[in-house]
Design an enzyme around this catalytic site. Structure first.
Site, mmCIF file in Angstrom:
data_model
loop_
_atom_site.group_PDB
_atom_site.id
_atom_site.type_symbol
_atom_site.label_atom_id
_atom_site.label_comp_id
_atom_site.label_asym_id
_atom_site.label_seq_id
_atom_site.Cartn_x
_atom_site.Cartn_y
_atom_site.Cartn_z
ATOM 1 N N ALA A 238 30.899 86.661 13.487
ATOM 2 C CA ALA A 238 32.287 87.116 13.692
ATOM 3 C C ALA A 238 32.978 87.299 12.333
ATOM 4 O O ALA A 238 32.932 88.403 11.761
ATOM 5 C CB ALA A 238 33.025 86.134 14.586
ATOM 6 N N ARG A 239 33.579 86.244 11.814
ATOM 7 C CA ARG A 239 34.210 86.314 10.487
ATOM 8 C C ARG A 239 33.946 84.991 9.762
ATOM 9 O O ARG A 239 33.961 83.919 10.386
ATOM 10 C CB ARG A 239 35.722 86.520 10.600
ATOM 11 C CG ARG A 239 36.133 87.921 11.040
ATOM 12 C CD ARG A 239 35.916 88.977 9.958
ATOM 13 N NE ARG A 239 36.285 90.323 10.384
ATOM 14 C CZ ARG A 239 35.452 91.224 10.910
ATOM 15 N NH1 ARG A 239 34.187 90.937 11.093
ATOM 16 N NH2 ARG A 239 35.890 92.420 11.248
ATOM 17 N N GLU A 268 33.103 87.350 0.530
ATOM 18 C CA GLU A 268 32.031 88.358 0.590
ATOM 19 C C GLU A 268 32.223 89.358 -0.531
ATOM 20 O O GLU A 268 33.364 89.791 -0.756
ATOM 21 C CB GLU A 268 32.050 89.065 1.946
ATOM 22 C CG GLU A 268 31.710 88.130 3.089
ATOM 23 C CD GLU A 268 31.744 88.811 4.472
ATOM 24 O OE1 GLU A 268 31.910 90.041 4.532
ATOM 25 O OE2 GLU A 268 31.615 88.107 5.458
ATOM 26 N N HIS A 287 26.731 90.637 6.063
ATOM 27 C CA HIS A 287 27.714 91.283 6.945
ATOM 28 C C HIS A 287 27.175 92.646 7.416
ATOM 29 O O HIS A 287 27.793 93.694 7.196
ATOM 30 C CB HIS A 287 29.069 91.451 6.242
ATOM 31 C CG HIS A 287 30.191 91.633 7.213
ATOM 32 N ND1 HIS A 287 31.455 91.172 7.001
ATOM 33 C CD2 HIS A 287 30.235 92.229 8.441
ATOM 34 C CE1 HIS A 287 32.232 91.466 8.024
ATOM 35 N NE2 HIS A 287 31.509 92.123 8.917
HETATM 36 N N1 NAD Z 1 29.522 91.037 11.765
HETATM 37 C C1 NAD Z 1 29.969 92.237 12.073
HETATM 38 O O1 NAD Z 1 29.458 93.230 11.557
HETATM 39 C C2 NAD Z 1 31.101 92.412 13.073
HETATM 40 C C3 NAD Z 1 31.357 93.683 13.609
HETATM 41 C C4 NAD Z 1 32.341 93.836 14.598
HETATM 42 C C5 NAD Z 1 33.094 92.738 15.010
HETATM 43 N N2 NAD Z 1 32.840 91.513 14.450
HETATM 44 C C6 NAD Z 1 33.630 90.326 14.864
HETATM 45 O O2 NAD Z 1 33.408 90.041 16.236
HETATM 46 C C7 NAD Z 1 34.643 89.609 16.804
HETATM 47 C C8 NAD Z 1 34.621 89.811 18.311
HETATM 48 O O3 NAD Z 1 34.608 91.205 18.585
HETATM 49 P P1 NAD Z 1 34.835 91.742 20.076
HETATM 50 O O4 NAD Z 1 34.726 93.225 19.980
HETATM 51 O O5 NAD Z 1 33.974 91.019 21.042
HETATM 52 O O6 NAD Z 1 36.364 91.324 20.310
HETATM 53 P P2 NAD Z 1 37.154 91.243 21.667
HETATM 54 O O7 NAD Z 1 38.582 91.393 21.304
HETATM 55 O O8 NAD Z 1 36.568 92.146 22.703
HETATM 56 O O9 NAD Z 1 36.894 89.739 22.174
HETATM 57 C C9 NAD Z 1 37.373 88.612 21.527
HETATM 58 C C10 NAD Z 1 37.452 87.479 22.548
HETATM 59 O O10 NAD Z 1 37.829 86.292 21.845
HETATM 60 C C11 NAD Z 1 38.749 85.593 22.661
HETATM 61 N N3 NAD Z 1 39.569 84.657 21.886
HETATM 62 C C12 NAD Z 1 40.754 84.883 21.257
HETATM 63 N N4 NAD Z 1 41.217 83.739 20.711
HETATM 64 C C13 NAD Z 1 40.314 82.781 21.019
HETATM 65 C C14 NAD Z 1 40.242 81.397 20.743
HETATM 66 N N5 NAD Z 1 41.215 80.750 20.074
HETATM 67 N N6 NAD Z 1 39.172 80.713 21.182
HETATM 68 C C15 NAD Z 1 38.188 81.331 21.889
HETATM 69 N N7 NAD Z 1 38.212 82.639 22.195
HETATM 70 C C16 NAD Z 1 39.258 83.353 21.768
HETATM 71 C C17 NAD Z 1 39.577 86.672 23.333
HETATM 72 O O11 NAD Z 1 40.179 86.158 24.503
HETATM 73 C C18 NAD Z 1 38.519 87.717 23.623
HETATM 74 O O12 NAD Z 1 37.956 87.534 24.909
HETATM 75 C C19 NAD Z 1 35.680 90.471 16.046
HETATM 76 O O13 NAD Z 1 36.954 89.899 16.089
HETATM 77 C C20 NAD Z 1 35.127 90.503 14.652
HETATM 78 O O14 NAD Z 1 35.616 89.383 13.957
HETATM 79 C C21 NAD Z 1 31.871 91.335 13.506
#
Ligand code: NAD
Length: 322
Positions: A238-239, A268, A287
């Protein structure tokens, strides 16, 4: 009306040109390094599409026709969205171009950790041809079949749901912590919603797939590691700041948990000689989870379609400054 494209991920606008051929808008492509022309062109552009350009208040002030700025990507901190809103300019992103990729990468890391593929490959390279070479000093075999294992997912959004869908056929029991998702949604995917503590205490593998917010900053810290099984593995695609890196280092070095795989770090690129690089029970990737030829093509296509949608007078799909 005129669409302006200038972006570090577009060396040649072939994908965009194909889309624009079908509509009646002018198209200006400015090579990413030509900042001067970009600053001139934004003054009269009706739509601006970019991945990396920083668009500040002064630049927005200079725009006379702009209706929409589309960021080719998910984050939008490079654009002054409040200023854009003041001027009635939509700022849009493309939040879903890499859900396939990130979920696949997460499951790849999960299976790699579960079957110690990286360890075996490294051992064979060093001349160690021994299936028991992954046993710990106590003679404990760290590998179990997936159908005995629980996968805990922090967050249950787009990526997490695909992770669940892809991991399920391997036999994992799946639990998730997401305070904003309904039980019905989780039930429909045969996933149990639990508290964070229950997830930490019961998971053999934990993957973080939540957005970075004040609530999720350092959601995995020293206290969280203490609640996890000693045999547990952590995955973070995620991050970086979801995990306190100092505490991760201590947890891995002190064998508080068995290992981890992270695609994201607090800084990063990770500085050379960073102490995380010295850990044998940690896999780090740069990443890269989102990155395939297909995700980039989808990103470019969706960004251009969003710009056209707004110029056509329709509502944008993904406006971030309503
Ligand atoms: N590594 C990479 O290359 C890459 C690429 C794209 C996205 N990402 C990361 O993946 C994350 C998730 O992406 P997504 O498209 O599934 O997002 P999304 O918005 O569809 O889903 C995020 C989920 O997290 C939940 N959430 C919010 N706050 C929370 C908390 N305090 N505790 C638990 N859950 C909580 C939300 O309710 C939601 O269901 C992004 O925010 C980004 O940081 C990483």
């Amino acid at each position: 009306m005129k669409i302006l494209l200038s972006s570090v991920i577009v060396p040649h606008p072939d994908i965009e040109e194909k889309i624009i051929e079908k509509v009646n808008y002018d198209f200006v492509f400015v090579p990413n390094e030509d900042e001067e022309t970009f600053l001139e062109e934004i003054k009269s552009a009706d739509a601006i599409v970019t991945a990396d350009k920083k668009i500040d208040a002064d630049m927005i002030d200079s725009m006379t026709n702009c209706k929409v700025i589309v960021r080719q990507g998910i984050g939008f901190d490079s654009i002054d969205i409040a200023k854009a809103k003041q001027k009635g300019i939509y700022v849009c992103n493309v939040p879903d171009y890499s859900v396939e990729e990130v979920s696949e990468f997460t499951v790849a890391l999960l299976l790699m950790l579960a079957r110690h593929l990286n360890v075996y490959a490294e051992h064979v390279r060093k001349g160690i041809w021994d299936i028991q070479s992954v046993y710990d000093i106590a003679g404990y075999c760290p590998m179990r079949r997936s159908s005995t294992q629980t996968l805990g997912i922090v967050g249950f959004g787009k990526i997490a749901r695909l992770v669940a869908k892809k991991a399920k056929p391997f036999g994992f029991k799946i639990i998730s912590f997401d305070p904003y998702v309904s039980k019905e949604v989780a039930d429909s995917m045969n996933v149990e919603l639990v508290s964070l503590d229950t997830l930490l205490e019961n998971s053999d593998f934990i993957t973080i797939n939540a957005p970075l917010t004040e609530e999720t900053f350092h959601i995995i810290d020293k206290e969280a590691f203490k609640k996890m099984k000693k045999t547990a593995y952590l995955i973070n695609t995620a991050r970086g700041p979801h995990v306190c890196e100092e505490d991760l280092y201590e947890a891995l070095k002190g064998k508080v948990i068995a290992g981890a795989a992270i695609d994201v770090t607090e800084t990063e690129p990770l500085p050379k000689n960073h102490k995380l690089l010295s850990l044998e029970n940690l896999i780090i990737t740069p990443h890269a989870a989102f990155f395939t030829k297909d995700s980039f093509e989808e990103l470019r296509k969706k960004a251009m379609e969003e710009a056209i949608r707004v110029l056509d007078g329709k509502a944008p799909l993904n406006c971030v400054n309503k």
